[in-house]
Design a protein around this motif. Structure first.
Motif, PDB file in Angstrom:
ATOM      1  N   ARG A 232       0.813  -1.214   0.000  1.00  0.00           N
ATOM      2  CA  ARG A 232       0.000   0.000   0.000  1.00  0.00           C
ATOM      3  C   ARG A 232       0.846   1.264   0.000  1.00  0.00           C
ATOM      4  NH1 ARG A 232      -5.394  -0.918   3.782  1.00  0.00           N
ATOM      5  NH2 ARG A 232      -6.225  -2.706   2.619  1.00  0.00           N
ATOM      6  N   PHE A 233       2.083   1.174   0.505  1.00  0.00           N
ATOM      7  CA  PHE A 233       2.898   2.391   0.537  1.00  0.00           C
ATOM      8  C   PHE A 233       3.274   2.863  -0.861  1.00  0.00           C
ATOM      9  CE2 PHE A 233       6.081  -1.052   1.476  1.00  0.00           C
ATOM     10  CZ  PHE A 233       6.847  -0.957   0.312  1.00  0.00           C
ATOM     11  N   GLU A 234       3.104   2.007  -1.878  1.00  0.00           N
ATOM     12  CA  GLU A 234       3.365   2.469  -3.243  1.00  0.00           C
ATOM     13  C   GLU A 234       2.339   3.526  -3.663  1.00  0.00           C
ATOM     14  OE1 GLU A 234       5.882   2.251  -4.945  1.00  0.00           O
ATOM     15  OE2 GLU A 234       6.975   0.510  -4.165  1.00  0.00           O
ATOM     16  N   ALA A 235       1.160   3.484  -3.069  1.00  0.00           N
ATOM     17  CA  ALA A 235       0.173   4.535  -3.351  1.00  0.00           C
ATOM     18  C   ALA A 235       0.662   5.877  -2.820  1.00  0.00           C
ATOM     19  CB  ALA A 235      -1.178   4.173  -2.746  1.00  0.00           C
ATOM     20  N   ASP A 236       1.268   5.869  -1.636  1.00  0.00           N
ATOM     21  CA  ASP A 236       1.829   7.105  -1.090  1.00  0.00           C
ATOM     22  C   ASP A 236       2.935   7.645  -1.998  1.00  0.00           C
ATOM     23  OD1 ASP A 236       0.200   7.007   1.242  1.00  0.00           O
ATOM     24  OD2 ASP A 236       1.576   5.553   2.127  1.00  0.00           O
ATOM     25  N   SER A 237       3.750   6.734  -2.521  1.00  0.00           N
ATOM     26  CA  SER A 237       4.819   7.152  -3.435  1.00  0.00           C
ATOM     27  C   SER A 237       4.237   7.774  -4.698  1.00  0.00           C
ATOM     28  CB  SER A 237       5.698   5.952  -3.796  1.00  0.00           C
ATOM     29  OG  SER A 237       6.673   6.324  -4.748  1.00  0.00           O
ATOM     30  N   ALA A 238       3.169   7.170  -5.226  1.00  0.00           N
ATOM     31  CA  ALA A 238       2.542   7.706  -6.433  1.00  0.00           C
ATOM     32  C   ALA A 238       1.976   9.102  -6.193  1.00  0.00           C
ATOM     33  CB  ALA A 238       1.436   6.762  -6.901  1.00  0.00           C
ATOM     34  N   VAL A 239       1.417   9.317  -5.009  1.00  0.00           N
ATOM     35  CA  VAL A 239       0.888  10.642  -4.674  1.00  0.00           C
ATOM     36  C   VAL A 239       2.009  11.674  -4.659  1.00  0.00           C
ATOM     37  CG1 VAL A 239      -0.198  12.009  -2.852  1.00  0.00           C
ATOM     38  CG2 VAL A 239      -1.126   9.772  -3.448  1.00  0.00           C
ATOM     39  N   ARG A 240       3.131  11.323  -4.050  1.00  0.00           N
ATOM     40  CA  ARG A 240       4.273  12.248  -4.045  1.00  0.00           C
ATOM     41  C   ARG A 240       4.766  12.514  -5.466  1.00  0.00           C
ATOM     42  NH1 ARG A 240       5.601   8.951   0.464  1.00  0.00           N
ATOM     43  NH2 ARG A 240       7.083   7.752  -0.797  1.00  0.00           N
ATOM     44  N   PHE A 241       4.755  11.476  -6.298  1.00  0.00           N
ATOM     45  CA  PHE A 241       5.162  11.617  -7.696  1.00  0.00           C
ATOM     46  C   PHE A 241       4.269  12.626  -8.416  1.00  0.00           C
ATOM     47  CE2 PHE A 241       4.252  10.258 -12.070  1.00  0.00           C
ATOM     48  CZ  PHE A 241       5.509  10.276 -12.648  1.00  0.00           C
ATOM     49  N   PHE A 242       2.954  12.482  -8.252  1.00  0.00           N
ATOM     50  CA  PHE A 242       2.043  13.415  -8.917  1.00  0.00           C
ATOM     51  C   PHE A 242       2.144  14.822  -8.330  1.00  0.00           C
ATOM     52  CE2 PHE A 242      -0.403   9.494 -10.152  1.00  0.00           C
ATOM     53  CZ  PHE A 242      -0.251   9.670 -11.519  1.00  0.00           C
ATOM     54  N   ALA A 243       2.329  14.933  -7.034  1.00  0.00           N
ATOM     55  CA  ALA A 243       2.501  16.255  -6.433  1.00  0.00           C
ATOM     56  C   ALA A 243       3.730  16.945  -7.006  1.00  0.00           C
ATOM     57  CB  ALA A 243       2.619  16.123  -4.916  1.00  0.00           C
ATOM     58  N   ARG A 244       4.753  16.171  -7.224  1.00  0.00           N
ATOM     59  CA  ARG A 244       6.006  16.720  -7.764  1.00  0.00           C
ATOM     60  C   ARG A 244       5.834  17.205  -9.198  1.00  0.00           C
ATOM     61  NH1 ARG A 244       8.661  12.620  -6.292  1.00  0.00           N
ATOM     62  NH2 ARG A 244       9.095  11.538  -8.249  1.00  0.00           N
ATOM     63  N   HIS A 245       5.084  16.454  -9.999  1.00  0.00           N
ATOM     64  CA  HIS A 245       5.018  16.753 -11.426  1.00  0.00           C
ATOM     65  C   HIS A 245       3.789  17.562 -11.832  1.00  0.00           C
ATOM     66  CE1 HIS A 245       8.551  14.520 -12.609  1.00  0.00           C
ATOM     67  NE2 HIS A 245       8.175  13.532 -11.805  1.00  0.00           N
ATOM     68  N   LEU A 246       2.746  17.555 -11.011  1.00  0.00           N
ATOM     69  CA  LEU A 246       1.545  18.319 -11.350  1.00  0.00           C
ATOM     70  C   LEU A 246       1.417  19.609 -10.565  1.00  0.00           C
ATOM     71  CD1 LEU A 246      -1.112  15.448 -11.679  1.00  0.00           C
ATOM     72  CD2 LEU A 246       0.511  16.295 -13.377  1.00  0.00           C
ATOM     73  N   GLY A 247       2.295  19.789  -9.594  1.00  0.00           N
ATOM     74  CA  GLY A 247       2.340  21.075  -8.909  1.00  0.00           C
ATOM     75  C   GLY A 247       1.623  21.147  -7.590  1.00  0.00           C
ATOM     76  N   GLY A 248       1.315  20.014  -6.976  1.00  0.00           N
ATOM     77  CA  GLY A 248       0.652  20.039  -5.688  1.00  0.00           C
ATOM     78  C   GLY A 248       1.640  19.944  -4.547  1.00  0.00           C
ATOM     79  N   ALA A 249       1.134  20.031  -3.330  1.00  0.00           N
ATOM     80  CA  ALA A 249       1.942  19.882  -2.121  1.00  0.00           C
ATOM     81  C   ALA A 249       1.276  18.851  -1.224  1.00  0.00           C
ATOM     82  CB  ALA A 249       2.087  21.215  -1.392  1.00  0.00           C
ATOM     83  N   VAL A 250       1.973  17.763  -0.919  1.00  0.00           N
ATOM     84  CA  VAL A 250       1.388  16.720  -0.098  1.00  0.00           C
ATOM     85  C   VAL A 250       1.297  17.178   1.345  1.00  0.00           C
ATOM     86  CG1 VAL A 250       1.605  14.331   0.669  1.00  0.00           C
ATOM     87  CG2 VAL A 250       2.369  14.967  -1.623  1.00  0.00           C
ATOM     88  N   THR A 251       0.097  17.083   1.930  1.00  0.00           N
ATOM     89  CA  THR A 251      -0.099  17.463   3.326  1.00  0.00           C
ATOM     90  C   THR A 251      -0.010  16.241   4.197  1.00  0.00           C
ATOM     91  OG1 THR A 251      -2.496  17.157   3.274  1.00  0.00           O
ATOM     92  CG2 THR A 251      -1.653  19.286   2.555  1.00  0.00           C
TER      93      THR A 251
END
Length: 254
Positions: A232-251
C-alpha cells in the motif's frame, strides 16, 4: 463530442464524490470539498474485474484529493462495473477461468482481452478528458496525470501515448506484448510498479515493459511479493510523484 452529465453527489471527510456519465459511459469525479480554485486532474484506470468505485480507486482518490487538492476521475472500463458485458466479454472471461482452473498461463488471454478493451476505452478516456476540461474548476490548460495498474496500464499506455495533455503517469504490473510499441512513444515522467515474485508476469516481462518507455525520467519500484501483494505504501509514493510533477503539495493527511 459527449457532454458530462452529473447524476448524484455526496460529501464526506473533505471530499466531494460526483457520479456522472459521458455519453453512456458511467464514471465518478472526486474533488476537494472546499471548492478550491482550479486544480490539477488525475485520471485513473481500474484493474481487471473491478470497477470505478473499487476500494483501491476510492482510496487512491482520497490520497490525491485530501493530500494534494487534486481532482480525480475514473470511468468503468467496457464490460465492467455498471456497463453490460458483450458476448465477446463473456467468451474471454470464460476462457480465462478455464485456463486458471487447468493451471495454464493466463497471460496470453489477459493480454488479448485487455488489448481489445483498450481499443474501446482510449477514445472514451479522451472524451472524458475533453468534458472534464470544460469544468471551470479543472479548465483546459492545467496539468493532467494518469494512474493505472494491471488493466489500468493496458488501457493507460495507449491512452497516454495518444494524448499529449497527460504530463505524468504511474503504470505497472502488465505484460509487454501489446504495450511495448506504444510505451516507446511515451516520453513524460513515469513511475512503474513491479512485483518480483509475480506468479503471472515474469520478472523479464515486467522489466521489458519498463525498459520500453522512452521517458528520460522513469522510476522502477520493485517489491517482493506476488501479483496481488503490491504494498500500500506504493500509493503514497505515487501521490508524491504526482505532487512533484503536477504542482501540488502533499499534506500530512496523505
Amino acid at each position: 463530442m459527449h457532454s458530462l452529465k452529473f447524476n448524484a453527489a455526496s460529501s464526506a471527510n473533505g471530499m466531494v464524490e460526483r457520479d456522472f456519465t459521458v455519453g453512456d459511459v458511467p464514471g465518478v469525479l472526486w474533488s476537494p470539498a472546499s471548492g478550491a480554485d482550479r486544480a490539477p486532474l488525475v485520471l485513473m484506470g481500474h484493474g481487471g474485474g473491478n470497477h470505478k468505485k473499487h476500494p483501491a480507486m476510492a482510496g487512491r482518490a482520497r490520497l490525491l484529493v485530501t493530500g494534494c487538492g487534486f481532482h480525480v476521475a475514473v470511468i468503468d472500463a467496457p464490460g465492467h462495473g455498471d456497463r453490460p458485458r458483450t458476448a465477446h466479454d463473456e467468451a474471454e472471461i470464460a476462457e480465462l477461468f478455464r485456463a486458471r482452473a487447468a493451471g495454464e498461463p493466463e497471460g496470453p488471454i489477459v493480454v488479448r482481452y485487455n488489448d481489445h478493451l483498450a481499443e474501446l476505452a482510449v477514445p472514451e478516456y479522451q472524451a472524458l478528458l475533453d468534458a472534464l476540461q470544460e469544468l471551470p474548476e479543472i479548465g483546459g490548460d492545467g496539468p493532467v496525470g494518469y494512474w493505472g495498474i494491471n488493466m489500468g496500464t493496458a488501457i493507460g499506455v495507449p491512452f497516454v501515448a495518444a494524448e499529449p495533455r497527460i504530463t505524468a503517469a504511474v503504470f505497472g504490473q502488465h505484460w509487454p506484448d501489446a504495450l511495448a510499441r506504444k510505451a516507446k512513444q511515451i516520453t513524460i515522467p513515469i513511475e512503474f510498479d513491479l512485483q518480483w515474485d509475480d506468479e503471472h508476469i515474469s520478472r523479464e516481462e515486467g522489466l521489458a515493459l519498463f525498459d520500453a518507455f522512452a521517458s528520460k525520467e522513469k522510476s522502477l519500484h520493485v517489491n517482493s511479493g506476488r501479483h496481488k501483494e503490491l504494498p500500500r505504501f506504493e500509493a503514497d509514493s505515487a501521490v508524491r510523484f504526482f505532487a512533484r510533477h503536477l504542482g501540488g503539495a502533499v499534506t500530512a493527511s496523505a
